[in-house]
Design a protein around this motif. Sequence first.
Motif, PDB file in Angstrom:
ATOM      1  N   GLN A 106       5.734  -6.477  23.382  1.00 42.58           N
ATOM      2  CA  GLN A 106       4.962  -4.877  23.565  1.00 42.58           C
ATOM      3  C   GLN A 106       6.598  -4.259  23.771  1.00 42.58           C
ATOM      4  OE1 GLN A 106       1.772  -4.207  24.920  1.00 42.58           O
ATOM      5  NE2 GLN A 106       0.736  -4.161  22.393  1.00 42.58           N
ATOM      6  N   ARG A 107       6.961  -4.438  25.072  1.00 41.56           N
ATOM      7  CA  ARG A 107       7.823  -3.477  26.204  1.00 41.56           C
ATOM      8  C   ARG A 107       9.343  -4.482  25.478  1.00 41.56           C
ATOM      9  NH1 ARG A 107       7.161  -7.239  32.117  1.00 41.56           N
ATOM     10  NH2 ARG A 107       4.852  -6.188  32.788  1.00 41.56           N
ATOM     11  N   HIS A 108      10.031  -5.489  25.044  1.00 40.14           N
ATOM     12  CA  HIS A 108      10.935  -5.679  24.580  1.00 40.14           C
ATOM     13  C   HIS A 108      11.485  -5.149  22.835  1.00 40.14           C
ATOM     14  CE1 HIS A 108      13.869  -9.171  24.054  1.00 40.14           C
ATOM     15  NE2 HIS A 108      14.672  -8.454  24.121  1.00 40.14           N
ATOM     16  N   SER A 109      10.156  -4.818  21.860  1.00 40.52           N
ATOM     17  CA  SER A 109       9.961  -4.466  20.997  1.00 40.52           C
ATOM     18  C   SER A 109      10.831  -2.873  21.124  1.00 40.52           C
ATOM     19  CB  SER A 109       9.209  -4.780  20.103  1.00 40.52           C
ATOM     20  OG  SER A 109       8.553  -5.887  19.629  1.00 40.52           O
ATOM     21  N   LEU A 113      13.329  -0.305  19.774  1.00 41.35           N
ATOM     22  CA  LEU A 113      13.366   1.015  19.217  1.00 41.35           C
ATOM     23  C   LEU A 113      13.719   1.944  19.821  1.00 41.35           C
ATOM     24  CD1 LEU A 113       9.305  -0.788  18.087  1.00 41.35           C
ATOM     25  CD2 LEU A 113      11.642  -0.131  16.870  1.00 41.35           C
ATOM     26  N   LEU A 114      12.964   2.325  20.485  1.00 44.25           N
ATOM     27  CA  LEU A 114      13.416   3.133  21.700  1.00 44.25           C
ATOM     28  C   LEU A 114      14.761   3.263  21.824  1.00 44.25           C
ATOM     29  CD1 LEU A 114      12.794   5.674  23.457  1.00 44.25           C
ATOM     30  CD2 LEU A 114      12.557   4.125  25.830  1.00 44.25           C
ATOM     31  N   ALA A 115      16.046   2.388  21.790  1.00 45.17           N
ATOM     32  CA  ALA A 115      17.763   2.128  21.727  1.00 45.17           C
ATOM     33  C   ALA A 115      17.695   3.165  20.966  1.00 45.17           C
ATOM     34  CB  ALA A 115      18.040   1.134  22.843  1.00 45.17           C
ATOM     35  N   GLN A 116      16.828   2.265  19.932  1.00 46.63           N
ATOM     36  CA  GLN A 116      17.239   3.090  18.384  1.00 46.63           C
ATOM     37  C   GLN A 116      17.894   4.012  18.140  1.00 46.63           C
ATOM     38  OE1 GLN A 116      19.561   3.251  15.190  1.00 46.63           O
ATOM     39  NE2 GLN A 116      19.155   0.868  15.495  1.00 46.63           N
ATOM     40  N   ALA A 117      16.332   5.048  18.679  1.00 44.19           N
ATOM     41  CA  ALA A 117      16.292   6.449  18.577  1.00 44.19           C
ATOM     42  C   ALA A 117      17.284   7.224  18.932  1.00 44.19           C
ATOM     43  CB  ALA A 117      14.628   6.376  18.760  1.00 44.19           C
ATOM     44  N   PHE A 118      17.637   6.463  20.768  1.00 47.60           N
ATOM     45  CA  PHE A 118      18.353   6.848  21.184  1.00 47.60           C
ATOM     46  C   PHE A 118      19.855   7.261  19.993  1.00 47.60           C
ATOM     47  CE2 PHE A 118      16.122   7.206  25.415  1.00 47.60           C
ATOM     48  CZ  PHE A 118      16.016   8.489  25.928  1.00 47.60           C
ATOM     49  N   PHE A 119      20.021   5.975  19.483  1.00 51.26           N
ATOM     50  CA  PHE A 119      21.736   6.009  18.941  1.00 51.26           C
ATOM     51  C   PHE A 119      21.276   7.046  17.717  1.00 51.26           C
ATOM     52  CE2 PHE A 119      23.760   3.828  16.189  1.00 51.26           C
ATOM     53  CZ  PHE A 119      24.522   3.670  16.182  1.00 51.26           C
ATOM     54  N   PHE A 211      15.426  -0.065  10.588  1.00 49.84           N
ATOM     55  CA  PHE A 211      14.938   0.955  11.609  1.00 49.84           C
ATOM     56  C   PHE A 211      16.436   0.604  12.798  1.00 49.84           C
ATOM     57  CE2 PHE A 211      13.516   2.831  15.062  1.00 49.84           C
ATOM     58  CZ  PHE A 211      13.769   3.949  14.348  1.00 49.84           C
ATOM     59  N   ASP A 212      15.926  -0.759  12.608  1.00 52.04           N
ATOM     60  CA  ASP A 212      16.388  -1.155  13.969  1.00 52.04           C
ATOM     61  C   ASP A 212      16.983  -2.911  13.786  1.00 52.04           C
ATOM     62  OD1 ASP A 212      18.043  -1.202  16.918  1.00 52.04           O
ATOM     63  OD2 ASP A 212      16.917  -3.077  17.201  1.00 52.04           O
TER      64      ASP A 212
END
Length: 407
Positions: A106-109, A113-119, A211-212
Amino acid sequence: MILPIPTQPLYYASPSQLHFSALVTEVKGQRVALSATAFYPEGGGQNADTGWLAWSGGEAQILDTQKDKADKTSGVIWHTFSGDTPPVGAEVRGEVDAQSRWRSMQRHSAEHLLAQAFFRLDPKFAVAAVSMRSAECTIDLQGQPTEADARAAETLLHETLGRRQLQLRNIEVPEAELGAYPLRRTTKVSGKVRLVVFEDAPLEGEVGQFFDVSACGGLHVPWAAMALPVATLRTERIKGDLTRVVFVAGEEAAEFLGRTYQASKALAATLSAGPGDLTARVEALRRSAQEQSAQLAAAQTALIGHDVAAAPAEQIGAVMLRVLNITDPALIPMALSATPSGEVLLVTTPSGRVGFGSASGVHAGELLRSAFVKVGGKGGGKPEAAQGQTEDVAGVVAVVRELLSQA
């Protein structure tokens, strides 16, 4: 020469597989190698799996899992254990600690996903480094994102995962074909590259969308929504002109948010308010405290000014001296600021803290040091005000009178 027997990794084919059977191929001290394993070895920014092994006549706890570092081409995965030592050739049953594995995934995913949202908010918010070793995970970003950007990225991620069925797909592609995939970060891996892809589950008549896409050797949840909730806790400026985003995800985030809500609810109850009203209630109390503090300071100033004016004044040589004894050393600066024009004020306390205020031609700092030379003490100050500490308050008063009479 006996070649090492490589360990077959089971975790890539089925990240949710937590039970397996294998044979012991080698034992070195408190480390054991197996013919196959579902224990994920530390790597890809993800912690090593832990768990248990059992066999006929014994059992052991797995404390750590690592790839062979002495011979990286051997394909051997070592399991550090405590407990009984399994014999070579024994058939063992392995069990991966479910909580540790799922929370790591869960942490890794969530990091991907969060990094992609920032991007997607701004491509300049590129990832420089990540850490997922504890419940509070971090992403170090370029581009100096703000707290507002963190909130926006979190909102975008929750809206995306709440409205789209993003599924995991792991694929291996030749290095030469990477250009066909929208990688968020370039990779230095050569040869075959393992890609972790979160994409829409294709609906009837439609084509799924990425998505990512990231080059990664870690394990992830099969559906992106299984990493929810994702909560960004704070941003921190760090060296290298980077911004560190601290976040929690999955079960750990749910537990954190639950604890936070319960704490807020308990605090709100003490203020006769609900959790939703807590911010406004605390802000009202803060303003009230500021107003009361200002009123108290004004009252203290007026009171200490009255005490200074009421202190007996004595003419010593060309200087008028007042001596005031107070109990609170913290009020000395306030008293010194009320020194009457043309006079010298000596403030003493039972604790030995003393202060000099001068609104005349006498240098307060020099007078303090001269007095301490004779009676002992430490301190200093400027022409208009000085403070110090002594064990002989009565001696200081007497010496000040003597020094002023000689001036």
